[in-house]
Enzyme design. Structure first.
Site, PDB file in Angstrom:
ATOM      1  N   ARG A  45      24.696   9.007  72.005  1.00  0.00           N
ATOM      2  CA  ARG A  45      23.749   7.934  72.298  1.00  0.00           C
ATOM      3  C   ARG A  45      24.446   6.576  72.437  1.00  0.00           C
ATOM      4  O   ARG A  45      24.021   5.719  73.205  1.00  0.00           O
ATOM      5  CB  ARG A  45      22.712   7.864  71.174  1.00  0.00           C
ATOM      6  CG  ARG A  45      21.595   6.892  71.445  1.00  0.00           C
ATOM      7  CD  ARG A  45      20.457   7.084  70.454  1.00  0.00           C
ATOM      8  NE  ARG A  45      19.346   6.210  70.775  1.00  0.00           N
ATOM      9  CZ  ARG A  45      18.849   5.300  69.940  1.00  0.00           C
ATOM     10  NH1 ARG A  45      19.377   5.163  68.737  1.00  0.00           N
ATOM     11  NH2 ARG A  45      17.845   4.547  70.297  1.00  0.00           N
ATOM     12  N   HIS A  50      23.910   3.773  75.386  1.00  0.00           N
ATOM     13  CA  HIS A  50      23.506   2.389  75.154  1.00  0.00           C
ATOM     14  C   HIS A  50      24.528   1.416  75.690  1.00  0.00           C
ATOM     15  O   HIS A  50      24.185   0.384  76.265  1.00  0.00           O
ATOM     16  CB  HIS A  50      23.280   2.149  73.660  1.00  0.00           C
ATOM     17  CG  HIS A  50      21.945   2.615  73.216  1.00  0.00           C
ATOM     18  ND1 HIS A  50      21.284   2.088  72.143  1.00  0.00           N
ATOM     19  CD2 HIS A  50      21.125   3.562  73.722  1.00  0.00           C
ATOM     20  CE1 HIS A  50      20.108   2.697  72.007  1.00  0.00           C
ATOM     21  NE2 HIS A  50      20.003   3.602  72.939  1.00  0.00           N
ATOM     22  N   GLY A  80      28.217  -3.243  81.981  1.00  0.00           N
ATOM     23  CA  GLY A  80      27.736  -1.885  81.823  1.00  0.00           C
ATOM     24  C   GLY A  80      28.537  -1.195  80.753  1.00  0.00           C
ATOM     25  O   GLY A  80      28.591  -1.669  79.616  1.00  0.00           O
ATOM     26  N   ASN A 127      19.035  -1.286  68.882  1.00  0.00           N
ATOM     27  CA  ASN A 127      20.298  -0.690  68.461  1.00  0.00           C
ATOM     28  C   ASN A 127      20.382  -0.462  66.963  1.00  0.00           C
ATOM     29  O   ASN A 127      21.393   0.003  66.467  1.00  0.00           O
ATOM     30  CB  ASN A 127      21.468  -1.593  68.879  1.00  0.00           C
ATOM     31  CG  ASN A 127      21.787  -1.408  70.343  1.00  0.00           C
ATOM     32  OD1 ASN A 127      21.475  -0.371  70.917  1.00  0.00           O
ATOM     33  ND2 ASN A 127      22.384  -2.409  70.939  1.00  0.00           N
ATOM     34  N   PRO A 185      15.455   1.643  77.654  1.00  0.00           N
ATOM     35  CA  PRO A 185      14.081   2.111  77.830  1.00  0.00           C
ATOM     36  C   PRO A 185      13.415   2.456  76.498  1.00  0.00           C
ATOM     37  O   PRO A 185      13.953   3.226  75.717  1.00  0.00           O
ATOM     38  CB  PRO A 185      14.250   3.374  78.690  1.00  0.00           C
ATOM     39  CG  PRO A 185      15.647   3.819  78.468  1.00  0.00           C
ATOM     40  CD  PRO A 185      16.455   2.598  78.120  1.00  0.00           C
ATOM     41  N   HIS A 222      18.698  14.804  74.413  1.00  0.00           N
ATOM     42  CA  HIS A 222      17.874  14.890  73.209  1.00  0.00           C
ATOM     43  C   HIS A 222      17.849  16.302  72.618  1.00  0.00           C
ATOM     44  O   HIS A 222      17.076  16.577  71.718  1.00  0.00           O
ATOM     45  CB  HIS A 222      16.451  14.389  73.502  1.00  0.00           C
ATOM     46  CG  HIS A 222      16.380  12.907  73.731  1.00  0.00           C
ATOM     47  ND1 HIS A 222      15.259  12.265  74.186  1.00  0.00           N
ATOM     48  CD2 HIS A 222      17.321  11.927  73.552  1.00  0.00           C
ATOM     49  CE1 HIS A 222      15.498  10.954  74.286  1.00  0.00           C
ATOM     50  NE2 HIS A 222      16.742  10.727  73.914  1.00  0.00           N
ATOM     51  N   ASP A 257      22.101  22.646  73.795  1.00  0.00           N
ATOM     52  CA  ASP A 257      21.602  23.800  74.556  1.00  0.00           C
ATOM     53  C   ASP A 257      20.391  23.371  75.380  1.00  0.00           C
ATOM     54  O   ASP A 257      20.078  22.185  75.453  1.00  0.00           O
ATOM     55  CB  ASP A 257      21.262  24.960  73.606  1.00  0.00           C
ATOM     56  CG  ASP A 257      20.260  24.554  72.538  1.00  0.00           C
ATOM     57  OD1 ASP A 257      19.559  23.530  72.713  1.00  0.00           O
ATOM     58  OD2 ASP A 257      20.170  25.257  71.514  1.00  0.00           O
TER      59      ASP A 257
HETATM   60  C1  HEM Z   1      15.341   8.327  79.314  1.00  0.00           C
HETATM   61  C2  HEM Z   1      15.177   7.357  78.464  1.00  0.00           C
HETATM   62  C3  HEM Z   1      15.507   7.466  76.993  1.00  0.00           C
HETATM   63  C4  HEM Z   1      14.716   7.052  75.985  1.00  0.00           C
HETATM   64  C5  HEM Z   1      13.351   6.389  76.113  1.00  0.00           C
HETATM   65  C6  HEM Z   1      15.390   7.376  74.749  1.00  0.00           C
HETATM   66  C7  HEM Z   1      14.909   7.075  73.485  1.00  0.00           C
HETATM   67  C8  HEM Z   1      15.493   7.478  72.308  1.00  0.00           C
HETATM   68  C9  HEM Z   1      14.989   7.183  70.993  1.00  0.00           C
HETATM   69  C10 HEM Z   1      13.767   6.319  70.689  1.00  0.00           C
HETATM   70  C11 HEM Z   1      15.782   7.794  70.086  1.00  0.00           C
HETATM   71  C12 HEM Z   1      15.631   7.816  68.582  1.00  0.00           C
HETATM   72  C13 HEM Z   1      16.344   6.673  67.925  1.00  0.00           C
HETATM   73  C14 HEM Z   1      16.022   6.637  66.458  1.00  0.00           C
HETATM   74  O1  HEM Z   1      14.853   6.445  66.113  1.00  0.00           O
HETATM   75  O2  HEM Z   1      16.939   6.823  65.624  1.00  0.00           O
HETATM   76  C15 HEM Z   1      16.796   8.492  70.837  1.00  0.00           C
HETATM   77  C16 HEM Z   1      17.800   9.234  70.272  1.00  0.00           C
HETATM   78  C17 HEM Z   1      18.814   9.823  70.994  1.00  0.00           C
HETATM   79  N1  HEM Z   1      19.041   9.702  72.347  1.00  0.00           N
HETATM   80 FE1  HEM Z   1      17.768   8.929  73.692  1.00  0.00          FE
HETATM   81  N2  HEM Z   1      16.577   7.993  75.045  1.00  0.00           N
HETATM   82  C18 HEM Z   1      16.694   8.062  76.399  1.00  0.00           C
HETATM   83  C19 HEM Z   1      17.774   8.558  77.095  1.00  0.00           C
HETATM   84  C20 HEM Z   1      18.897   9.091  76.514  1.00  0.00           C
HETATM   85  C21 HEM Z   1      20.113   9.412  77.215  1.00  0.00           C
HETATM   86  C22 HEM Z   1      20.373   9.156  78.687  1.00  0.00           C
HETATM   87  C23 HEM Z   1      20.958   9.945  76.307  1.00  0.00           C
HETATM   88  C24 HEM Z   1      22.359  10.458  76.514  1.00  0.00           C
HETATM   89  C25 HEM Z   1      22.717  11.199  77.504  1.00  0.00           C
HETATM   90  C26 HEM Z   1      20.264   9.974  75.041  1.00  0.00           C
HETATM   91  C27 HEM Z   1      20.762  10.502  73.875  1.00  0.00           C
HETATM   92  C28 HEM Z   1      20.165  10.404  72.650  1.00  0.00           C
HETATM   93  C29 HEM Z   1      20.696  11.037  71.460  1.00  0.00           C
HETATM   94  C30 HEM Z   1      21.899  11.957  71.385  1.00  0.00           C
HETATM   95  C31 HEM Z   1      19.852  10.654  70.405  1.00  0.00           C
HETATM   96  C32 HEM Z   1      20.012  11.023  68.924  1.00  0.00           C
HETATM   97  C33 HEM Z   1      20.735   9.914  68.207  1.00  0.00           C
HETATM   98  C34 HEM Z   1      21.115  10.250  66.780  1.00  0.00           C
HETATM   99  O3  HEM Z   1      21.216  11.416  66.426  1.00  0.00           O
HETATM  100  O4  HEM Z   1      21.363   9.303  66.022  1.00  0.00           O
HETATM  101  N3  HEM Z   1      19.031   9.420  75.198  1.00  0.00           N
HETATM  102  N4  HEM Z   1      16.601   8.273  72.177  1.00  0.00           N
END
Ligand code: HEM
Ligand SMILES: *[C@@H]1O[C@H](CO)[C@@H](O)[C@H](O)[C@H]1NC(C)=O
Ligand SMILES: *[C@@H]1O[C@H](CO)[C@@H](O)[C@H](O)[C@H]1NC(C)=O
Ligand SMILES: *[C@@H]1O[C@H](CO)[C@@H](O)[C@H](O)[C@H]1NC(C)=O
Ligand SMILES: CC(=O)N[C@H]1CO[C@H](CO)[C@@H](O)[C@@H]1O
Length: 332
Positions: A63, A67, A79, A101, A169, A200, A259
């Site tokens: 993540r 970001h 970027g 963040n 986003p 995710h 997966d």
């Molecule tokens: C499409 C729009 C996206 C939205 C709205 C979004 C939103 C979020 C949110 C709200 C969380 C939870 C944060 C928290 O409460 O701790 C999250 C976690 C995460 N996101 Fe996204 N995300 C998006 C795209 C992406 C992309 C492009 C990636 C990477 C390729 C990604 C990878 C992750 C990962 C791996 C987590 C887990 C983080 C952790 O384990 O600490 N996300 N995302």
């Protein structure tokens, strides 16, 4: 003194040169093969160790690269430039402490990787490249795809909390809002959203990132009817209203394995965020989702690698732009 006419001619040319140095095409696989041939090996070795000790870092570090790339102030062409790692000064708080963040973790792991690289090849490997390579490694180490990461990014010198607003986003948006508001302006398309949302499949989320869907969806104390009711009941057991600390797995039972489970969840109306669920309400995305529930991750894996390379090219600094930081938390 240069004449105004000369300046008028030179300025656009200079700008063009500046801009062309930021094109992703200037990145290349193996950028460090002469200057620090062991760089990728050093990173992989450290990540192997780190993920074994702290498996939950994998989601956090994937993540972090996302970001870093999305905090992109268009007029500054910022970027994937490592700015997400900066600590800032007392007068300007860094991206790290900006609201979106807050949930980022893993900074100290990046510092460990950087310290090892500085020992082997001082001043060579940028923090922005470290983030891109680490993201690839954590995906691979959680049994996801492997891909070649184009490198040669340089580190930016500016980070203010303000920059993250309007760039990341929020999870409450739907597919078209994410496309027009966030991905398209950065040169990413609908397919990139569908594919990268698959990230995710690993990691955790704070309850506060989705509790509106459990407790107060339209402001009348209601739940989001789009979410599967069994899944919702389970989430409500874990997340109290206004719970800002509890973490839940985003792909329950398999949040440490990269997966196709994410797509299976979304199809079952068990996507955690509105943004996840919205894939089900877009025809192209839905077709993709359904294909991923047929038991083979191959299409998703191939696509994920392609979209990650694309994302990794957003607004990069190359050539002599920016710098290579000595410490990822501070500009030189
Ligand atoms: C499409 C729009 C996206 C939205 C709205 C979004 C939103 C979020 C949110 C709200 C969380 C939870 C944060 C928290 O409460 O701790 C999250 C976690 C995460 N996101 Fe996204 N995300 C998006 C795209 C992406 C992309 C492009 C990636 C990477 C390729 C990604 C990878 C992750 C990962 C791996 C987590 C887990 C983080 C952790 O384990 O600490 N996300 N995302
Ligand atoms: C960066 O700031 C955080 C607090 O915001 C602090 O805990 C951390 O030690 C700082 N990093 C470095 C390398 O000084
Ligand atoms: C997405 O949300 C916006 C704003 O609420 C709405 O106008 C639009 O119709 C929604 N799009 C879809 C496909 O649901
Ligand atoms: C639900 O949201 C509304 C509008 O934002 C707010 O006035 C109300 O206090 C919230 N209710 C709960 C239980 O949080
Ligand atoms: C760790 C940290 O900086 N936490 C702060 C995040 O921002 C909120 C407000 O949005 C503060 O209350 C926290 O202290």
């Amino acid at each position: 003194m240069a004449s105004p006419i000369l300046l008028n001619l030179l300025l656009p040319l200079l700008l063009l040169l500046l801009l062309s140095s930021t094109y992703a095409k200037n990145l290349k696989v193996g950028f460090y093969s002469k200057t620090c041939p062991q760089a990728e090996q050093i990173i992989f070795k450290e990540m192997t160790r780190a993920i074994k000790v702290a498996p939950s870092l994998s989601g956090a570090l994937l993540r972090m690269h996302f970001h870093d790339c999305f905090v992109n102030v268009m007029h500054l062409m910022k970027g994937c430039d490592g700015s997400v790692l900066l600590n800032g000064t007392s007068s300007s708080p860094p991206e790290k402490v900006a609201p979106p963040n807050l949930s980022l973790r893993g900074f100290s792991e990046i510092d460990i990787v950087k310290a090892e690289l500085e020992k082997a090849c001082p001043g060579i490997v940028s923090c922005a490249d470290i983030l891109a390579l680490v993201a690839r490694d954590v995906v691979f180490l959680t049994k996801g795809p492997y891909w070649k990461v184009p490198t040669g990014r340089r580190d930016g010198r500016r980070s203010v909390a303000q920059d993250t607003r309007g760039n990341l986003p929020p999870p409450t948006l739907n597919f078209s809002q994410i496309l027009t508001g966030f991905f398209a302006p950065k040169g990413l398309n609908a397919k990139d959203i569908i594919v990268l949302s698959g990230g995710h499949t690993i990691g955790t989320s704070h309850c506060s990132s989705f509790s509106n869907r459990l407790y107060n969806f339209t402001g009348k104390g209601d739940a989001d009817p789009a979410m599967d009711s069994h899944y919702r009941a389970n989430l409500k057991k874990k997340c109290r209203p206004n719970d800002a600390t509890t973490l839940v797995e985003m792909d329950p039972g398999s949040s440490r394995t990269f997966d196709e489970g994410y797509y299976e969840n979304v199809v079952k109306r068990r996507g955690l965020f509105t943004s996840d669920d919205s894939l089900l309400h877009n025809n192209k995305a839905k077709a993709y989702l359904l294909r991923q529930t047929r038991g083979s991750p191959l299409e998703f894996f191939r696509d994920f690698a392609v979209s990650m390379v694309k994302m990794g090219g957003i607004g990069v600094l190359t050539g002599t732009a920016g710098e290579v930081r000595k410490q990822c938390a501070f500009v030189n």
